[in-house]
Write an enzyme that holds these catalytic residues in place. Structure first.
Site, PDB file in Angstrom:
ATOM      1  CE1 TYR A  54      -3.143  -2.950   0.556  1.00 35.87           C
ATOM      2  CE2 TYR A  54      -3.437  -2.289   2.825  1.00 35.87           C
ATOM      3  CZ  TYR A  54      -3.747  -3.125   1.786  1.00 35.87           C
ATOM      4  OH  TYR A  54      -4.656  -4.133   1.971  1.00 35.87           O
ATOM      5  CG  LEU A 213     -18.382  -0.883   4.901  1.00 27.83           C
ATOM      6  CD1 LEU A 213     -18.005   0.495   5.412  1.00 27.83           C
ATOM      7  CD2 LEU A 213     -19.827  -1.218   5.280  1.00 27.83           C
ATOM      8  CB  ALA A 214     -19.440  -3.823  -1.271  1.00 24.87           C
ATOM      9  N   GLY A 216     -17.466   0.740  -0.513  1.00 22.70           N
ATOM     10  CA  GLY A 216     -18.314   1.893  -0.210  1.00 22.70           C
ATOM     11  C   GLY A 216     -19.768   1.720  -0.572  1.00 22.70           C
ATOM     12  CG  LEU A 218     -22.391  -3.257   1.397  1.00 21.19           C
ATOM     13  CD1 LEU A 218     -21.733  -4.479   2.014  1.00 21.19           C
ATOM     14  CD2 LEU A 218     -23.856  -3.538   1.096  1.00 21.19           C
ATOM     15  CE  LYS A 221     -19.091   6.334  -0.534  1.00 23.61           C
ATOM     16  NZ  LYS A 221     -17.862   6.962   0.005  1.00 23.61           N
TER      17      LYS A 221
END
Length: 319
Positions: A54, A213-214, A216, A218, A221
């Protein structure tokens, strides 16, 4: 206070939400990263997940940026003994693969960037089937014996290779995986449920799912007609096109409204309640994004709520 959970068969105890470090040095600069880390630990969190690669995918980055930011934060706060640091090996541009020599060299580089003498949880980031499990585990076992790694784990591995690795460790008395990090969430259940989870359950391994959260989706938004400014918007937005994604959002909305909770909190609470799951991973670019994540670690869904989400997220439509 949120109770800590045991990390598999290790003696390590972790907060039931791991803070993802993939954004540090990418979409969150050092100042923002420090603020998020401060807020997470102030809320009781103690489990930070990163990787040596990362964020090598960003133009101008070399990999290791996230570890470097975390290392500077640990030094500035003087709290190394209070935080469980997980990192990974195999994808750094200069340390690719899982040969024994590479694992040793990559671990030393991670230790330098993190500014510490030990890694709490060290994952093989992506399994390399061409490398014998014996070679991988010999190198990992040596790191454990030297005190440079407390516990080992595997990410992105098949059930067959995981079982082969566990069998070898048991047979030879080597360090044994204590956790597995799968891709797993409400709109991606078959990436873990099935043979891989069966092996983890039999072996007493902790699951620490990524993409909790997939990307974002999930968080709620992503809605028809909504424009989301995020590097992950394209991937997350695809779930809107599926009937399953729409069912999941509707179920999350229903529970969130009844509970007075955020959609993300409900999605994380469902995941944390699944068999073997100890701590889902979720990242926050800003402090404002963090409360909904921490709330997910504290929210306990009842059986009807869990059943509603189970049905909505099943591969086939509920009858």
């Amino acid at each position: 206070m949120t109770d800590l959970r045991k990390l598999g068969t290790s003696g390590i105890e972790v907060f039931p939400l791991a803070l993802g470090g993939n954004v540090f040095g990418w979409t969150a600069d050092e100042r923002e990263s420090f603020a998020v880390l401060d807020a997470y630990t102030a809320a009781g969190g103690n489990f930070v997940d990163t990787a040596d690669s990362y964020s090598a995918w960003v133009e101008g980055n070399q990999g290791g940026e996230s570890e470097t930011v975390i290392g500077r934060w640990l030094k500035a706060r003087g709290n190394r003994s209070e935080v469980v640091i997980a990192t990974k090996v195999s994808q750094h541009p200069e340390f690719r693969g899982l040969s024994g020599a590479n694992i040793k060299a990559a671990a030393e580089a991670s230790l330098r960037r993190l500014g510490t003498d030990h890694i709490d949880l060290y994952y093989t980031h992506f399994d390399q089937p061409e490398t014998p499990v014996e070679e991988i585990l010999l190198a990992l076992d040596q790191l454990v014996r030297e005190g440079k790694v407390r516990a080992i784990a595997a990410s992105n591995i098949t059930a067959e290779r995981l079982q082969e690795s566990l069998d070898f460790s048991d047979r030879e008395g080597f360090a044994r995986y204590v956790a597995v990090q799968p891709h797993y969430n409400l709109v991606s259940r078959d990436t873990y449920e099935g043979p891989l989870r069966d092996v983890a359950e039999r072996a007493g391994l902790a699951a620490v799912p990524y993409y909790a959260l997939a990307s974002g989706f999930l968080t709620g938004k992503y809605r028809p007609g909504a424009v989301v400014d995020s590097p992950r918007a394209t991937g997350a937005g695809r779930h809107l096109e599926s009937e399953r994604g729409q069912r999941v959002l509707a179920a999350l909305d229903e529970i969130a409204q009844a509970r007075g909770a955020e959609v993300a909190s409900v999605a994380l609470a469902w995941l944390a309640a699944r068999p073997t799951v100890v701590a889902p991973i979720a990242s926050a670019r800003t402090v404002d994004q963090l409360p909904a994540l921490v709330a997910g670690a504290r929210l306990r869904l009842d059986d009807p709520e869990l059943a509603l989400l189970d049905a909505a997220s099943s591969v086939t439509a509920p009858v």
